[in-house]
Design an enzyme around this catalytic site. Structure first.
Site, PDB file in Angstrom:
ATOM      1  N   CYS A  93       0.688  -1.301  -0.073  1.00  0.00           N
ATOM      2  CA  CYS A  93       0.307  -0.081   0.100  1.00  0.00           C
ATOM      3  C   CYS A  93       0.911   1.218   0.186  1.00  0.00           C
ATOM      4  O   CYS A  93       1.534   1.697  -0.989  1.00  0.00           O
ATOM      5  CB  CYS A  93      -0.953  -0.227   1.282  1.00  0.00           C
ATOM      6  N   HIS A 194      -3.328  -5.462   2.141  1.00  0.00           N
ATOM      7  CA  HIS A 194      -3.099  -5.884   3.588  1.00  0.00           C
ATOM      8  C   HIS A 194      -3.755  -7.187   4.148  1.00  0.00           C
ATOM      9  O   HIS A 194      -4.247  -7.878   3.111  1.00  0.00           O
ATOM     10  CB  HIS A 194      -3.843  -4.600   4.456  1.00  0.00           C
TER      11      HIS A 194
HETATM   12  N1  GLN Z   1      -2.014   6.960   2.427  1.00  0.00           N
HETATM   13  C1  GLN Z   1      -2.313   6.177   1.234  1.00  0.00           C
HETATM   14  C2  GLN Z   1      -3.607   6.121   0.723  1.00  0.00           C
HETATM   15  O1  GLN Z   1      -4.504   6.409   1.484  1.00  0.00           O
HETATM   16  C3  GLN Z   1      -1.734   4.649   1.809  1.00  0.00           C
HETATM   17  C4  GLN Z   1      -2.638   3.875   2.702  1.00  0.00           C
HETATM   18  C5  GLN Z   1      -2.045   2.719   3.435  1.00  0.00           C
HETATM   19  O2  GLN Z   1      -0.934   2.498   3.470  1.00  0.00           O
HETATM   20  N2  GLN Z   1      -3.164   1.920   3.682  1.00  0.00           N
HETATM   21  O3  GLN Z   1      -3.823   5.859  -0.597  1.00  0.00           O
END
Ligand code: GLN
Length: 242
Positions: A93, A194
């Site tokens: 992510c 995730h």
């Molecule tokens: N801040 C980034 C987004 O919202 C990554 C979020 C995350 O790592 N879950 O796309």
């Protein structure tokens, strides 16, 4: 045999228990008598591209990504050399987004990435939150599904030279439009999954282990181990709706 693992900025990018990827990777090595040396890389720490076989970075909010983006830039050339020497990278992510060229959040400056993936990310107006199932063409054997959980507003687009790790069956993936999820260039992998990702995808975990062993020892046969629990979790997740 031994695998040297760098866990990048776990104090900043480790949302949704992404550390579980390190636990799954190292445990599946240990069950095969493969030693895993885990080093946490924090702000100001130097990496040695000769030493590390596997680099892991988790996800996080925009704020934490700013600090990590600045740190990654300081050693961009070393990461590039490592990627060119077939080191294995896994970014989840927010970490995935920083493997590309840039992440452009809604507010503030564009965050520079280290360009070990030909990809870029721009903040979207919707936040994608839910279960994801993809069909992968990576050589992981059967089943050809990968499962996880997404929570991102970033929309990632791949450029020539970088392929997705799979096609979305359930969920949104990279951008909710092109049905692609994740990215791969050489042995650099990124994904929005995730969950954490590796524990419920033992076949992909073993694939990463093989890539590390092949790079260091030239061969990569893995002993079969009992993955019954992992497959129960995988199959339950495959059935989940978004
Ligand atoms: N801040 C980034 C987004 O919202 C990554 C979020 C995350 O790592 N879950 O796309």
């Amino acid at each position: 045999m031994q695998i040297n693992l760098a866990c990048l900025y776990p104090g900043l990018l480790n949302i949704y228990g992404d550390r579980g990827n390190i636990l799954a990777f190292s445990q599946r090595c240990l069950w095969r008598d493969i030693e895993v040396k885990i080093h946490e890389i924090g702000i100001g720490d130097k990496i040695n591209p000769e030493y590390y076989d596997f680099y892991f970075i988790g996800g996080g909010q925009d704020q934490q990504q700013i600090a990590v983006s600045q740190e990654l830039q300081k050693q961009k050339q070393l990461y590039t050399e490592a990627a060119e020497n077939e080191a294995v990278f896994l970014g989840i992510c927010g970490g995935y987004q920083l493997f590309g060229h840039y992440y452009r959040p809604h507010k503030g400056d564009e965050l520079r990435g280290i360009s070990i993936l030909d990809a870029y990310t721009v903040a979207g107006h919707d936040r994608y939150i839910g279960n994801v199932t993809i069909k992968t063409h990576m050589p992981v054997g059967n089943p050809d599904t990968l499962v996880g959980f997404e929570n991102h507003s970033g929309l990632t687009y791949l450029e020539p030279g970088t392929e997705p790790i799979g096609q979305v069956i359930v969920g949104n993936g990279n951008n909710g439009k092109d049905k692609q999820e994740g990215a791969r260039k050489r042995n650099v992998f990124g994904t929005y999954l995730h969950g954490s990702f590796l524990p419920k995808n033992p076949h992909f975990t073993d694939y990463l282990i093989k890539l590390c062993l092949k790079r260091r020892y030239g061969q990569a046969e893995l002993a079969e181990i009992d993955s019954g629990m992992e497959w129960i979790a995988h199959k339950k997740a495959v059935k989940r709706k978004y």
